[in-house]
Design an enzyme around this catalytic site. Structure first.
Site, PDB file in Angstrom:
ATOM      1  N   THR A 186       0.860  -1.189   0.000  1.00 44.55           N
ATOM      2  CA  THR A 186       0.000   0.000   0.000  1.00 44.55           C
ATOM      3  C   THR A 186       0.892   1.233   0.000  1.00 44.55           C
ATOM      4  O   THR A 186       2.063   1.155   0.364  1.00 44.55           O
ATOM      5  CB  THR A 186      -0.860   0.034   1.274  1.00 44.55           C
ATOM      6  OG1 THR A 186       0.031   0.029   2.395  1.00 44.55           O
ATOM      7  CG2 THR A 186      -1.770  -1.156   1.357  1.00 44.55           C
ATOM      8  N   GLU A 331      -5.792  -3.027  -1.838  1.00 44.32           N
ATOM      9  CA  GLU A 331      -6.357  -4.138  -1.054  1.00 44.32           C
ATOM     10  C   GLU A 331      -7.528  -4.822  -1.746  1.00 44.32           C
ATOM     11  O   GLU A 331      -8.019  -5.841  -1.288  1.00 44.32           O
ATOM     12  CB  GLU A 331      -6.835  -3.629   0.322  1.00 44.32           C
ATOM     13  CG  GLU A 331      -5.722  -3.229   1.275  1.00 44.32           C
ATOM     14  CD  GLU A 331      -5.321  -1.772   1.141  1.00 44.32           C
ATOM     15  OE1 GLU A 331      -5.491  -1.197   0.044  1.00 44.32           O
ATOM     16  OE2 GLU A 331      -4.815  -1.196   2.123  1.00 44.32           O
ATOM     17  N   LYS A 440     -13.728  18.752   9.361  1.00 39.07           N
ATOM     18  CA  LYS A 440     -14.822  18.776  10.332  1.00 39.07           C
ATOM     19  C   LYS A 440     -15.107  20.223  10.699  1.00 39.07           C
ATOM     20  O   LYS A 440     -14.305  20.876  11.342  1.00 39.07           O
ATOM     21  CB  LYS A 440     -14.431  17.994  11.585  1.00 39.07           C
ATOM     22  CG  LYS A 440     -14.384  16.512  11.304  1.00 39.07           C
ATOM     23  CD  LYS A 440     -14.544  15.684  12.565  1.00 39.07           C
ATOM     24  CE  LYS A 440     -14.532  14.215  12.194  1.00 39.07           C
ATOM     25  NZ  LYS A 440     -13.413  13.481  12.736  1.00 39.07           N
ATOM     26  N   TRP A 445     -19.315  17.321   8.426  1.00 39.99           N
ATOM     27  CA  TRP A 445     -18.203  17.061   7.511  1.00 39.99           C
ATOM     28  C   TRP A 445     -18.359  17.816   6.207  1.00 39.99           C
ATOM     29  O   TRP A 445     -19.438  17.826   5.618  1.00 39.99           O
ATOM     30  CB  TRP A 445     -18.143  15.554   7.189  1.00 39.99           C
ATOM     31  CG  TRP A 445     -17.657  14.721   8.315  1.00 39.99           C
ATOM     32  CD1 TRP A 445     -17.113  15.162   9.478  1.00 39.99           C
ATOM     33  CD2 TRP A 445     -17.678  13.297   8.388  1.00 39.99           C
ATOM     34  NE1 TRP A 445     -16.786  14.098  10.283  1.00 39.99           N
ATOM     35  CE2 TRP A 445     -17.122  12.938   9.628  1.00 39.99           C
ATOM     36  CE3 TRP A 445     -18.096  12.285   7.529  1.00 39.99           C
ATOM     37  CZ2 TRP A 445     -16.976  11.622  10.044  1.00 39.99           C
ATOM     38  CZ3 TRP A 445     -17.958  10.965   7.925  1.00 39.99           C
ATOM     39  CH2 TRP A 445     -17.406  10.637   9.174  1.00 39.99           C
TER      40      TRP A 445
HETATM   41  P1  AMP Z   1      -4.398   2.737  -3.797  1.00 33.43           P
HETATM   42  O1  AMP Z   1      -4.431   1.577  -2.892  1.00 33.43           O
HETATM   43  O2  AMP Z   1      -3.068   3.394  -3.893  1.00 33.43           O
HETATM   44  O3  AMP Z   1      -4.967   2.400  -5.137  1.00 33.43           O
HETATM   45  O4  AMP Z   1      -5.338   3.852  -3.159  1.00 33.43           O
HETATM   46  C1  AMP Z   1      -6.663   3.592  -2.821  1.00 33.43           C
HETATM   47  C2  AMP Z   1      -7.365   4.851  -2.417  1.00 33.43           C
HETATM   48  O5  AMP Z   1      -7.448   5.760  -3.519  1.00 33.43           O
HETATM   49  C3  AMP Z   1      -8.799   4.641  -2.008  1.00 33.43           C
HETATM   50  O6  AMP Z   1      -8.908   4.202  -0.683  1.00 33.43           O
HETATM   51  C4  AMP Z   1      -9.392   6.024  -2.213  1.00 33.43           C
HETATM   52  O7  AMP Z   1      -9.126   6.871  -1.113  1.00 33.43           O
HETATM   53  C5  AMP Z   1      -8.636   6.531  -3.401  1.00 33.43           C
HETATM   54  N1  AMP Z   1      -9.432   6.358  -4.621  1.00 33.43           N
HETATM   55  C6  AMP Z   1      -9.321   5.389  -5.546  1.00 33.43           C
HETATM   56  N2  AMP Z   1     -10.204   5.567  -6.538  1.00 33.43           N
HETATM   57  C7  AMP Z   1     -10.911   6.681  -6.225  1.00 33.43           C
HETATM   58  C8  AMP Z   1     -11.991   7.403  -6.835  1.00 33.43           C
HETATM   59  N3  AMP Z   1     -12.494   7.023  -7.995  1.00 33.43           N
HETATM   60  N4  AMP Z   1     -12.463   8.484  -6.198  1.00 33.43           N
HETATM   61  C9  AMP Z   1     -11.957   8.900  -5.020  1.00 33.43           C
HETATM   62  N5  AMP Z   1     -10.931   8.273  -4.403  1.00 33.43           N
HETATM   63  C10 AMP Z   1     -10.421   7.182  -4.995  1.00 33.43           C
END
Ligand code: AMP
Length: 543
Positions: A186, A331, A440, A445
């Protein structure tokens, strides 16, 4: 009573074998790191993947060993995807954009045995080699003619030499479908990066979902170009999906600027692509200034960060390209939801379709979602409230490598995404924030994503980010940080005017700050941590 069907394992090796047998002449086209465009077929790719597996076996690699890559999207990386997992070892894709300390941490944590690196990324490995204690061999993904004359690394191996002379008759082992096939860490924006260990089974199920009609609907008549890197959540599964469906695959190598992408897409008649919003901002800008249109592209999957509505409109109006907005996480292998239209929705007025696309789509079959409050109580799925998003499904992580991050996994088998979202009554997912990014204000929010999207629609705004700053009365209030388009002179008053009817009045930012550049992390997301540092001592008006 149990069913009486065969319990055949689902294995990644079956994907490349299927492609080689049934789509033998479909091409994989790559812009190589060395320069020229390389093209070959799935049949040739399978042969070379088997030769690579033989070479790895000669290096002493056994099932379960981790093999790292630091590489762009290219054909040798494609071969590694299938050779490593196919032989029962674990493909660990490392992100070259990470800080050296992170690379060392992750490679050590994963206990990588062999590291494959693209020629132009070798300096990254040279800088950290002394700290990579478990790595036995470093292989440069090139031929002898392009191998560096001298390197700080002793005993560098050459990819093409490893393959040369191997018979290519490797028989893929029939491993347990639940065994680990690949590994991706991650992004680690909070705490250390954690390892997500995909299994053959999870990967195959995710791939079947990806190629299916309501998702990408991939066929041998499509040509797909994943801009999303093969080191970012397995290029969203597109490598496996294209091979499984016999789709022509175009890999852009290290050149991800607007012009290079446009030229490759045009030359190879790409009709479907995938990447994060920042890449498309750059491509749209190039097309705009060079007077080009994406003539052959039909759809593009965009995710990783929220897709601004303005981008969805531009793609459609300027290029007749339909945006498919996806949400996912490392994940989740990574796809959890994306835009798909219910029966009849395609006939909706385009404004309504854009509205639906600006949300994060609907869950794909296989991924269940719910939202809960901070006490873990279920919240309604009617769009009335935002809550913590939990998911579960057969390609959702059930734990992190080495048992870390246990608190993300609940007893009921749900995974805490760390995202804050609404679930609408029509089934749509609406991500409002990362939980650590919510603002906040007066106990309520404010969604930074909504504010950013609205600001991105204002003429003259190239990119926007919102962070919360302390406020004595309201706890926190939003600061809108804007990067202007080159030559644009948009003022705070004009941006506020534009936001007026797009967000609730009390959401309007207390201040608008202009910056030359908005910082992005290794996977293209806006680095709010950096912005918070940058504006740490900043005082909002009236505070
Ligand atoms: P990663 O594991 O690096 O792919 O990051 C995942 C995170 O990216 C998610 O938990 C979201 O916070 C953000 N994310 C992924 N796709 C979107 C989307 N379409 N809109 C908003 N946030 C997103």
């Amino acid at each position: 009573m149990l069913g009486l069907m065969q319990d055949r394992p689902l294995l990644i090796s079956q994907i490349i074998d299927y492609a080689a047998e049934f789509h033998p002449d479909v091409e994989v086209v790559s812009r190589s790191v060395e320069g020229p465009i390389h093209r070959y077929t799935y049949r040739q790719a399978q042969l070379r993947a088997k030769q690579l597996a033989e070479a790895l076996a000669d290096l002493g690699i056994r099932q379960g060993d981790r093999i790292a890559t630091i590489a762009w999207n290219g054909y040798r990386h494609f071969e590694l995807y299938f050779a490593v997992s196919g032989m029962g070892a674990v493909l660990h894709t490392l992100n070259p954009r990470l800080a050296p300390d992170h690379i060392v941490f992750i490679a050590e944590h994963a206990e990588d045995q062999v590291l494959f690196v693209d020629l132009n990324l070798l300096p990254i490995v040279e800088a950290v080699r002394p700290h990579l204690k478990t790595v036995r061999h470093v292989v440069v993904m090139t031929d002898r003619a392009h191998m560096p004359a001298a390197s700080k690394i002793e005993g560098l191996l050459c990819y093409e030499e490893l393959l040369a002379g191997q018979p290519g008759t490797f028989v893929w082992p029939e491993v347990d479908e639940r065994s680990a096939a690949s590994l991706c860490y991650t992004s680690g924006t909070t705490g250390n990066p954690k390892g997500v260990l995909y299994s053959h089974r999870s990967t195959l199920l995710h791939t079947l979902m990806m190629i299916s009609g309501p998702v990408l609907g991939l066929t041998p008549d499509n040509t797909i170009l994943p801009v999303v890197p093969m080191f970012h959540a397995n290029a969203w599964g597109i490598i496996y999906a294209s091979a499984m469906s016999g789709t022509k695959l175009v890999l852009p190598g290290p050149k991800l600027d607007g012009q290079s992408l446009y030229e490759l897409m045009d030359a190879e008649a790409v009709d479907l692509s995938a990447g994060v919003p920042t890449v498309w901002l750059e491509l749209l800008r190039y097309c705009d200034t060079a007077g080009k249109t994406l003539g052959k592209m039909k759809r593009t999957l965009i995710g990783g960060s929220a897709v601004p509505r303005a981008m969805i409109e531009r793609f459609w109006h300027e290029h007749q390209v339909e945006v498919v907005h996806g949400w996912g996480m490392t994940e989740l292998s990574p796809v959890g939801s994306l835009t798909w239209f219910r029966r009849g929705e395609r006939d909706l007025p385009e404004e309504k379709r854009f509205d639906l696309t600006a949300w994060q789509g609907r869950p794909v079959f296989g991924v269940e979602m719910k939202i809960v409050d901070d006490a873990g109580r279920d919240l309604p799925k009617d769009g009335s409230v935002a809550g913590n998003l939990l998911v579960r499904g057969p390609w959702v992580a059930g734990g992190y490598m080495k048992g870390e991050g246990q608190s993300s996994f609940t007893a009921g088998g749900w995974f805490h995404t760390g995202d804050v979202a609404k679930l609408e009554s029509d089934g749509s997912l609406v991500i409002t924030d990362r939980s650590k990014d919510v603002i906040k204000s007066g106990g309520e929010w404010i969604s930074s994503i909504d504010l950013e999207n609205a600001a991105m629609g204002c003429p003259g705004v190239a990119e926007a980010a919102v962070i919360g700053l302390p406020h004595p009365k309201w706890d926190e209030r939003p600061l809108l940080i804007v990067m202007r388009k080159p030559g644009a002179e948009v003022t705070p008053a004009q941006i506020l005017e534009h936001l007026q009817d797009k967000v609730a009045k009390w959401w309007l930012p207390d201040e608008i700050a202009f910056v030359d550049a908005i910082p992005h992390g290794a996977t293209g997301k806006i680095l709010k941590t950096k912005l918070r540092e940058q504006f740490h001592d900043h005082k909002l008006p009236g505070t």
